[in-house]
Structure formats: structure tokens, C-alpha cells
Scaffold this motif. Structure first.
Motif, short mmCIF file in Angstrom:
data_model
loop_
_atom_site.label_atom_id
_atom_site.label_comp_id
_atom_site.label_asym_id
_atom_site.label_seq_id
_atom_site.Cartn_x
_atom_site.Cartn_y
_atom_site.Cartn_z
N ILE A 159 0.84 -1.21 0.00
CA ILE A 159 0.00 0.00 0.00
C ILE A 159 0.87 1.25 0.00
CG2 ILE A 159 -1.61 1.33 1.42
CD1 ILE A 159 -2.84 -1.37 2.29
N ILE A 160 1.94 1.23 0.82
CA ILE A 160 2.85 2.39 0.87
C ILE A 160 3.55 2.59 -0.47
CG2 ILE A 160 4.96 3.27 1.96
CD1 ILE A 160 4.01 1.86 4.57
N ALA A 161 3.96 1.48 -1.10
CA ALA A 161 4.61 1.56 -2.42
C ALA A 161 3.65 2.11 -3.46
CB ALA A 161 5.13 0.18 -2.83
N GLU A 162 2.39 1.67 -3.41
CA GLU A 162 1.39 2.19 -4.36
C GLU A 162 1.21 3.70 -4.21
OE1 GLU A 162 -2.22 0.51 -6.18
OE2 GLU A 162 -2.20 -0.79 -4.40
N ALA A 163 1.22 4.17 -2.95
CA ALA A 163 1.07 5.61 -2.71
C ALA A 163 2.22 6.39 -3.33
CB ALA A 163 1.00 5.88 -1.21
N LYS A 164 3.37 5.73 -3.49
CA LYS A 164 4.54 6.37 -4.12
C LYS A 164 4.57 6.12 -5.63
CE LYS A 164 7.67 5.99 -0.15
NZ LYS A 164 8.95 5.39 0.30
N ARG A 165 3.51 5.48 -6.14
CA ARG A 165 3.39 5.11 -7.56
C ARG A 165 4.47 4.12 -8.00
NH1 ARG A 165 -0.50 8.24 -9.50
NH2 ARG A 165 -0.89 10.30 -8.59
N ASP A 166 4.92 3.29 -7.06
CA ASP A 166 5.89 2.24 -7.38
C ASP A 166 5.11 0.93 -7.52
OD1 ASP A 166 7.91 0.41 -7.60
OD2 ASP A 166 9.02 1.06 -5.81
N SER A 167 4.46 0.76 -8.68
CA SER A 167 3.55 -0.37 -8.89
C SER A 167 4.27 -1.72 -8.84
CB SER A 167 2.83 -0.23 -10.23
OG SER A 167 2.05 0.95 -10.25
N GLU A 168 5.49 -1.76 -9.35
CA GLU A 168 6.23 -3.02 -9.40
C GLU A 168 6.51 -3.55 -7.99
OE1 GLU A 168 10.45 -4.79 -11.16
OE2 GLU A 168 9.66 -2.87 -11.92
N THR A 169 6.98 -2.65 -7.12
CA THR A 169 7.26 -3.06 -5.73
C THR A 169 5.97 -3.42 -5.00
OG1 THR A 169 9.20 -1.63 -5.64
CG2 THR A 169 8.27 -2.30 -3.54
N ALA A 170 4.91 -2.65 -5.25
CA ALA A 170 3.63 -2.93 -4.61
C ALA A 170 3.12 -4.32 -4.99
CB ALA A 170 2.60 -1.88 -5.00
N GLU A 171 3.19 -4.64 -6.28
CA GLU A 171 2.73 -5.95 -6.74
C GLU A 171 3.55 -7.08 -6.09
OE1 GLU A 171 2.24 -8.55 -10.86
OE2 GLU A 171 2.60 -6.38 -10.97
N GLU A 172 4.86 -6.86 -6.00
CA GLU A 172 5.72 -7.88 -5.39
C GLU A 172 5.30 -8.16 -3.94
OE1 GLU A 172 10.36 -8.25 -3.96
OE2 GLU A 172 9.91 -7.02 -5.72
N HIS A 173 5.00 -7.10 -3.19
CA HIS A 173 4.58 -7.29 -1.80
C HIS A 173 3.21 -7.95 -1.71
CE1 HIS A 173 7.89 -5.49 0.35
NE2 HIS A 173 7.83 -4.38 -0.37
N TYR A 174 2.28 -7.56 -2.59
CA TYR A 174 0.95 -8.16 -2.56
C TYR A 174 1.01 -9.66 -2.85
CZ TYR A 174 -1.19 -3.48 -2.56
OH TYR A 174 -1.58 -2.21 -2.24
N VAL A 175 1.83 -10.04 -3.83
CA VAL A 175 1.94 -11.46 -4.20
C VAL A 175 2.54 -12.27 -3.05
CG1 VAL A 175 3.13 -13.07 -5.74
CG2 VAL A 175 2.01 -11.04 -6.69
N ARG A 176 3.56 -11.68 -2.39
CA ARG A 176 4.14 -12.38 -1.24
C ARG A 176 3.11 -12.55 -0.13
NH1 ARG A 176 10.24 -9.99 -0.13
NH2 ARG A 176 11.16 -10.58 -2.15
N ALA A 177 2.34 -11.50 0.12
CA ALA A 177 1.31 -11.57 1.15
C ALA A 177 0.26 -12.62 0.80
CB ALA A 177 0.65 -10.20 1.33
N LEU A 178 -0.14 -12.66 -0.47
CA LEU A 178 -1.14 -13.62 -0.93
C LEU A 178 -0.67 -15.05 -0.69
CD1 LEU A 178 -3.91 -13.61 -2.37
CD2 LEU A 178 -2.69 -13.87 -4.53
#
Length: 450
Positions: free
Chosen positions: A371-390
Motif C-alpha cells: 500500500i505504501i509503495a502504491e502511494a509512491k506510484r511504485d507499482s512493481e514493488t507494490a505488486e511484489e509485496h501483494y503477491v508475497r502476502a497472498l
């Protein structure tokens, strides 16, 4: 005083009598006195006769030893002394010194094993298991709880309930939610269907089932467990057990939006823990109150409670609990606009969490970093964290959080133009929303007659 069934065999007792008699320089005639004959003493020492309790009491008195020591080889009052020292170790653990308590319990376990005191062995093993939970050594905790259960294999299920509950908590903290529920439910079912309606054992198990139920999204079952626990509470004399129940029940009340009742339940628990000087659980009350205030939008109060819980757990060197509180504190800080501080805390804490230690909170840390990465518009990092969480949540079976995470991932994929992948994420989330963790649990356990 030892019962006849607890006595050693005649040969062992005979050797003990002979050793003590010769050590004191007594003849068989002197030992016999006028109550028995020297010939009878000789047959006792040779193990050819099983002396009566009255005879052994006479011999013990003449030898100047306690009956129990002569009959079992254990020093007089050993069991009572061990139980007192086990209580001291429990007090040490309650005040937050898990490492010191573990050393005490280990020494007491060795002593109990040397003298074959089964109940005291089990108590020491349970204490070592609780120390393992406190320090985050879940493998050791599980091993100790399993040993306690094995030591008590001939005891009634009510006596084994604390060991089974300990195993369930260790599996729960390791992210094995379904197996934790299975252990608790199967034990409850056996107790209730078998007519073993022990209020302490039932309350312990129902209260322990609430957290895994909630994390699996089985809210109705969690609420039922809380209802049954509250109904059992008036029959339970142990205030620490009742306090733990109130802390767990608060979670279901929060989920139902009954904030005032949840706060009152936590206040009751905290007051009991203060009176009992149990710092471990008092820290967990601050933690739960932080969660309560977060859910109610009172973020400054939540931050204060969570920082208090973190300070208490860090001081106790409770690494796993400290890491879990840190994740929830980071969530509050992010909501207060302190995202950089939150991200720094999360990156640090992920080094202490893993799929085997705090899987649900590890997933929460990755989710928040996404979520924090998305707020910084860093979509690649955000996706990586979401997938790990999933991945972590799917492994743990934490359906309560999976649906929300799938929505976050789906929204991100849709914004970056991957519509088909987004649809897959949404479908996965809907599947978890419509089957919230109850499909593999089987029927709910039988209820106690309240």
C-alpha cells in the motif's frame, strides 16, 4: 502419604530397608523391636514378602525416615517442594522473564524425571512450552507440549487439555490455522460427547479457538465460541484463565461493532492481570486495546496502546509478539501519515517474521508495504509485496484477509492495464469471501450442557 499402588516392588523396598538399617548400625532384632520378629524383617529385606503399610510405617519410624521415602525412594515432601518451586517458575514467566523461567523449569523437569513424578514433569513441560511461545521458539514449544501430552497419556483428557491447547497455539502462531482449529475442535468434541464437562478445560479451549476462527474468516463460529466461553466463566475459579477469556472475547465483540463492550471486556482482563502481576498478558491487553482503537478510528489512542505493548514485549525479549505488535503499530502510523516511519519498522520486522513464525502478521507487513509503495506510484514493488502476502495467507488459510488482499491486487493490476489478471484476482477474492474458512472445518463441536 503414598498410596499402596505407588509403592516400589518388594525387592526394591527390601534393599532400601537393608541399606538404611546397616547405615544406622542396627540389627534386624533392633529394627523389629517388639512389634515384629527378626525373621519377618529378614523376609522383608530379601523381598520375599510384600510388607503391609503398617509394617512399613513401623520400620520407617525405627529408621528415622518418612514412610513415603521408604516406600518410593523419594525424599519426604519432595512433590510438595517441587510444586512450590514450579509455582515460582510460573511467577517468573508471568513477570516477563521467559529465559530465566525456562532455566528454572528445565532444572525442575530433570528433578521430577529423576523421581518419576508424572504430574510435576507435565507441569514443567507445559511451562517450558509457554516459554517457547513467549520467546518465539515455536519448534521447541511444540516439542515440549507434545512431551507433556505423552507424559499424561494415561491421564483423563481434561488433564491433557492444556498440552493440547499449547500445541494448537504453537500451530496457530506458525500459520497453520486449520490444524490449530482441528486440534481444538476435536478435543472439545471428545470432552463434550464423553461427558467430561470440566469448566476450566472447556473455557481454555473455547477461548483459544477464537483467534484462529477469526483469522480464517469463520466469524460466526468465533462468536459462538465466545458465547460459550462467557457462559462457562462463572464456573471457573482461576482468574488468569478468565482474564485470558475476556481478552479473546473482545476480538469477536470488535468484529460485531460492539466497541464499548469490547473495551469493557479488555478493562476487566487488564485489571485481573495487574492484580495477578502477569505482565505477559497485560502487554497483550494493551495490544488488543490498540487494535480496538484502530478499528474505531481513534488512531492516537491506538498508537499509545501499541507503543506500550511493544515496550513491554521488547523488555521481555518476546521477539515474536514484539514483531506482531510492530506490524499493527506500523499500520496505525501509516494511517496517521507517518508512512516513512511505518515502512522502516516493517522492513526491520520482516527479518524476524517468516512463513513458519507469524505468517498472518508477515503477510500484513507485506500488504502494508504494498500500500505504501502504491502511494509512491511504485507499482512493481507494490505488486511484489501483494503477491508475497497472498502466498503467505493462502498457506495459512487466513481467508479473513485473503479477499481484501485479492481486491488490492486486482485494483493494481487493472490500473496497470492487465485486465485478465485483475479478473483472476477478483475471482479468487470472491471465492474466499463466499467460503470464509469454514468449508474444511467440519461440523462445529458438540456443546457443553450449560
Amino acid at each position: 502419604m503414598a498410596a499402596t499402588a505407588d509403592r516400589d516392588d518388594p525387592e526394591t523396598i527390601g534393599r532400601r530397608v537393608q541399606h538404611l538399617r546397616t547405615e544406622r548400625g542396627m540389627t534386624q532384632k533392633q529394627l523389629a523391636d517388639q512389634a515384629y520378629t527378626p525373621a519377618y524383617i529378614s523376609t522383608v529385606e530379601s523381598g520375599r514378602v510384600r510388607a503391609s503399610d503398617d509394617a512399613l510405617k513401623h520400620i520407617a519410624q525405627r529408621l528415622g525416615v518418612a514412610y513415603e521415602e521408604l516406600a518410593t525412594g523419594r525424599p519426604a515432601h519432595l512433590a510438595v517442594d517441587l510444586r512450590l518451586r514450579l509455582t515460582d517458575a510460573q511467577r517468573t514467566l508471568a513477570t516477563g522473564e521467559a529465559t530465566v523461567a525456562a532455566e528454572q523449569y528445565a532444572a525442575l523437569l530433570a528433578e521430577a524425571e529423576a523421581h518419576e513424578l508424572v504430574a510435576e514433569q507435565a507441569t514443567a513441560l507445559l511451562g517450558l512450552g509457554e516459554c517457547g511461545l513467549d520467546t518465539g521458539d515455536l519448534t521447541a514449544a511444540l516439542r515440549y507440549f507434545e512431551r507433556a501430552e505423552n507424559v499424561l497419556h494415561d491421564a483423563p483428557l481434561t488433564a491433557r487439555a492444556p498440552a493440547l491447547r499449547g500445541r494448537a497455539v504453537a500451530h496457530y502462531l506458525a500459520g497453520e490455522l486449520r490444524y490449530a482449529c482441528y486440534l481444538l475442535e476435536s478435543t472439545l468434541d471428545e470432552l463434550n460427547r464423553g461427558g467430561l464437562h470440566d469448566p476450566d478445560a472447556l473455557l481454555l479451549l473455547y477461548a483459544s479457538a477464537i483467534s484462529p476462527y477469526m483469522d480464517m474468516g469463520a466469524h460466526a463460529r468465533a462468536a459462538k465460541a465466545a458465547e460459550l466461553a462467557l457462559a462457562l466463566a462463572p464456573q471457573v475459579a482461576d482468574p488468569a484463565l478468565v482474564a485470558r477469556m475476556h481478552r479473546q472475547v473482545a476480538r469477536t465483540l470488535i468484529a460485531e461493532g460492539r466497541v464499548a463492550e469490547a473495551d469493557a471486556s479488555l478493562a476487566k482482563a487488564a485489571e485481573l492481570y495487574r492484580q495477578l502481576q502477569i505482565r505477559t498478558e497485560l502487554a497483550n491487553c494493551h495490544w488488543m486495546r490498540g487494535y480496538l482503537y484502530t478499528q474505531n478510528g481513534e488512531l492516537e489512542r491506538a498508537e499509545g496502546e501499541l507503543r506500550e505493548a511493544l515496550a513491554m514485549h521488547t523488555g521481555r525479549k518476546a521477539a515474536l509478539y514484539s514483531s506482531q505488535v510492530t506490524v499493527e503499530l506500523a499500520d496505525v502510523l501509516h494511517r496517521l501519515g507517518k508512512s516513512e516511519e511505518a515502512a522502516a519498522l516493517l522492513r526491520d520486522v520482516l527479518g524476524h517474521l517468516s512463513p513458519e513464525r507469524g505468517a498472518v502478521h508477515s503477510a500484513a507487513a507485506h500488504r502494508l508495504l504494498g500500500i505504501i509503495a502504491e502511494a509512491k506510484r511504485d507499482s512493481e514493488t507494490a505488486e511484489e509485496h501483494y503477491v508475497r502476502a497472498l502466498s503467505l495467507l493462502e498457506r495459512a488459510g487466513a481467508a479473513g484477509d485473503l479477499a481484501d488482499l485479492c481486491r488490492l491486487l486486482g485494483d493494481l493490476l487493472r490500473r496497470t492495464g492487465r485486465v485478465e489478471a485483475a479478473l483472476d484476482a477478483y475471482r479468487t477474492g470472491l471465492g474466499h469471501r463466499t467460503a470464509p474458512g469454514t468449508t474444511t472445518l467440519g461440523p462445529a463441536p458438540a456443546q457443553p450442557p450449560l
